[in-house]
Design an enzyme around this catalytic site. Sequence first.
Site, PDB file in Angstrom:
ATOM      1  N   TYR A 175      33.574  47.424  36.167  1.00  0.00           N
ATOM      2  CA  TYR A 175      34.562  46.350  36.274  1.00  0.00           C
ATOM      3  C   TYR A 175      35.208  46.056  34.918  1.00  0.00           C
ATOM      4  O   TYR A 175      35.933  45.088  34.787  1.00  0.00           O
ATOM      5  CB  TYR A 175      33.917  45.088  36.842  1.00  0.00           C
ATOM      6  CG  TYR A 175      33.394  45.282  38.262  1.00  0.00           C
ATOM      7  CD1 TYR A 175      34.279  45.372  39.335  1.00  0.00           C
ATOM      8  CD2 TYR A 175      32.040  45.412  38.517  1.00  0.00           C
ATOM      9  CE1 TYR A 175      33.820  45.572  40.626  1.00  0.00           C
ATOM     10  CE2 TYR A 175      31.568  45.611  39.813  1.00  0.00           C
ATOM     11  CZ  TYR A 175      32.467  45.693  40.861  1.00  0.00           C
ATOM     12  OH  TYR A 175      32.015  45.900  42.140  1.00  0.00           O
TER      13      TYR A 175
ATOM     14  N   TYR B  45      35.911  41.114  46.492  1.00  0.00           N
ATOM     15  CA  TYR B  45      34.855  40.210  46.036  1.00  0.00           C
ATOM     16  C   TYR B  45      34.798  40.184  44.509  1.00  0.00           C
ATOM     17  O   TYR B  45      34.311  39.235  43.912  1.00  0.00           O
ATOM     18  CB  TYR B  45      33.529  40.627  46.676  1.00  0.00           C
ATOM     19  CG  TYR B  45      32.433  41.088  45.755  1.00  0.00           C
ATOM     20  CD1 TYR B  45      31.475  40.191  45.255  1.00  0.00           C
ATOM     21  CD2 TYR B  45      32.343  42.411  45.376  1.00  0.00           C
ATOM     22  CE1 TYR B  45      30.465  40.634  44.405  1.00  0.00           C
ATOM     23  CE2 TYR B  45      31.326  42.845  44.538  1.00  0.00           C
ATOM     24  CZ  TYR B  45      30.400  41.954  44.050  1.00  0.00           C
ATOM     25  OH  TYR B  45      29.411  42.390  43.206  1.00  0.00           O
ATOM     26  N   ARG B  46      35.374  41.196  43.877  1.00  0.00           N
ATOM     27  CA  ARG B  46      35.263  41.351  42.418  1.00  0.00           C
ATOM     28  C   ARG B  46      36.156  42.526  42.077  1.00  0.00           C
ATOM     29  O   ARG B  46      36.340  43.413  42.912  1.00  0.00           O
ATOM     30  CB  ARG B  46      33.811  41.712  42.138  1.00  0.00           C
ATOM     31  CG  ARG B  46      33.340  41.735  40.722  1.00  0.00           C
ATOM     32  CD  ARG B  46      31.833  41.963  40.783  1.00  0.00           C
ATOM     33  NE  ARG B  46      31.245  42.056  39.464  1.00  0.00           N
ATOM     34  CZ  ARG B  46      29.955  42.326  39.248  1.00  0.00           C
ATOM     35  NH1 ARG B  46      29.162  42.538  40.256  1.00  0.00           N
ATOM     36  NH2 ARG B  46      29.481  42.370  38.029  1.00  0.00           N
TER      37      ARG B  46
END
Length: 500
Positions: free
Chosen positions: A74, A446-447
């Site tokens: 991420y 969600y992310r």
Amino acid sequence: MTRCESVVGRDRVFREPADVVGYHDAFSVLSDDPHIPSAAVAPADIDELQAVVIAANEHKIPLWPISKGQNLGYGGAAPVLKGAVIIDLSRLNRILEVNEKYAYCEIEPGVGFFELHRYLEDNDIDLWMSVPGYAMGSVMGNALERGAGAQPYGDHAAQICGMEVMLANGEIVRTGTGAMSNSTTWHTEKFGFGPSWDGMFCQSNFGIVTKVGLWLMPAPEATMSAVLSFSEEKDLATAIDSLYPLKRQGLIEHNIAVLSYVGLASYTAPRSRWYRGEGVMPEEIGAKLRAELGLGWWTSFLTLYGYADVIEAQAKKITELLQDSIAPPTFNRWKKGDPMEFSGAGIPSARDIQMINWRGGRGGHLGFSPLLPADGRLAYEQYQRARDSFHEVGLDYYGAFAIRDRSIININEILYNRDDRAMCEGVQQLFPRLIKEAAAHGYSEYRTHIDYMDAVVDTLDHNQHAMARLNHAVKDTLDPQGILAPGKQGIWPARYRHKS
Ligand code: ADP
């Protein structure tokens, strides 16, 4: 920076490229990475942190707080905004309290999963943790990003109970009942009087969290574990429709992940062990690989935790409920005193990161993680769309569908070789397409990775992006100089907004 040096000491301000490189996104697919920080500062305590934040406010210097910076897939430690200064909180690493009776801990940002686990073991504390698959990061950073583990307390953000937060002006505020200076329930009661703010500091840029209370799981006296194997690709729908009711009815406490075989294979060896060709690994090679490793197309793991007689009864009920749809599970039994590796407890490990070696070279991974309803047909359709998109750019599909209380987090891991430019370009084409396709079906994320935060926010379009306006209103009020993590979660301070 000179002011920072006088606060934290010269040796705790990192400006040399050789030092700052440790805060880059090690898995970036971009040849000209737009997320390079200018420096990093590592305060030793809250007072130093406060002095740094106040100085940043005066000079309008953008900061990017991290706990251990292991948010791999991420963006790692890297900031959204190029040139932001990393606030490395890993030196604030005290375990301030572990309370066995009320089953919680109070920790600082730099406490890692390994450290907390060792502390519980060394002190014979009868509490278990939930850990993510790659557990080199911090307990707090992972919870703030809403990370997940395979154990009953695996929804990490949901275990947060009471925080201490430094706001952009340096003020320190405690949430929940911690608002009372002599509170006796800060980490035992999630809701106090008035609005509850814990959620506001998760996946946001509204404050720097300096302490958090997290609930831990009382150790069970016994567990029973089973591996479920689904041989065909299309079995995903059956797997989800059979397993979701177990979760909804509370028979299984942990989130139930259904994983595709490429992921499990990638933990054991690079793809070259089975296939050295270009492009997608052919299905017949996949079949050989599955046979060799004894894997299904999809695999799921179930563990029951609790009193031995209670979980025996649960196992019996589960076997009865599954009998019409899938082969009966074979449960392995563990009881207190047996080797912990067979217990189903959260034991930190770095195993999962081996997946980055799948395509050889300097590997990387990127997580695409939409949320869907817990429904087999919808999950299978989402899988087919994602798989086709992966294949179009020559990448093997790897995905996990984690069944939660009412929905699924579908984590698709894009595995690539960073030394292969064409493959990296394929990844750049793939990601926006996945976001768009998912959004067209009503699936938000969600992310997401720092490259795609704005793209995900663009999909949150109800009432002409009312959510973005709300986030910006909060940002402008709490952080008028716009110093905290500009661009995180697509929330930009006013002074950068026209550029985003
Ligand atoms: P971990 O090392 O646990 O994987 P990171 O330190 O990489 O977690 O943090 C993940 C993200 O969460 C960071 O990029 C940052 O945006 C946010 N974050 C981490 N720690 C804090 C904190 N103490 N306060 C505010 N935000 C944080």
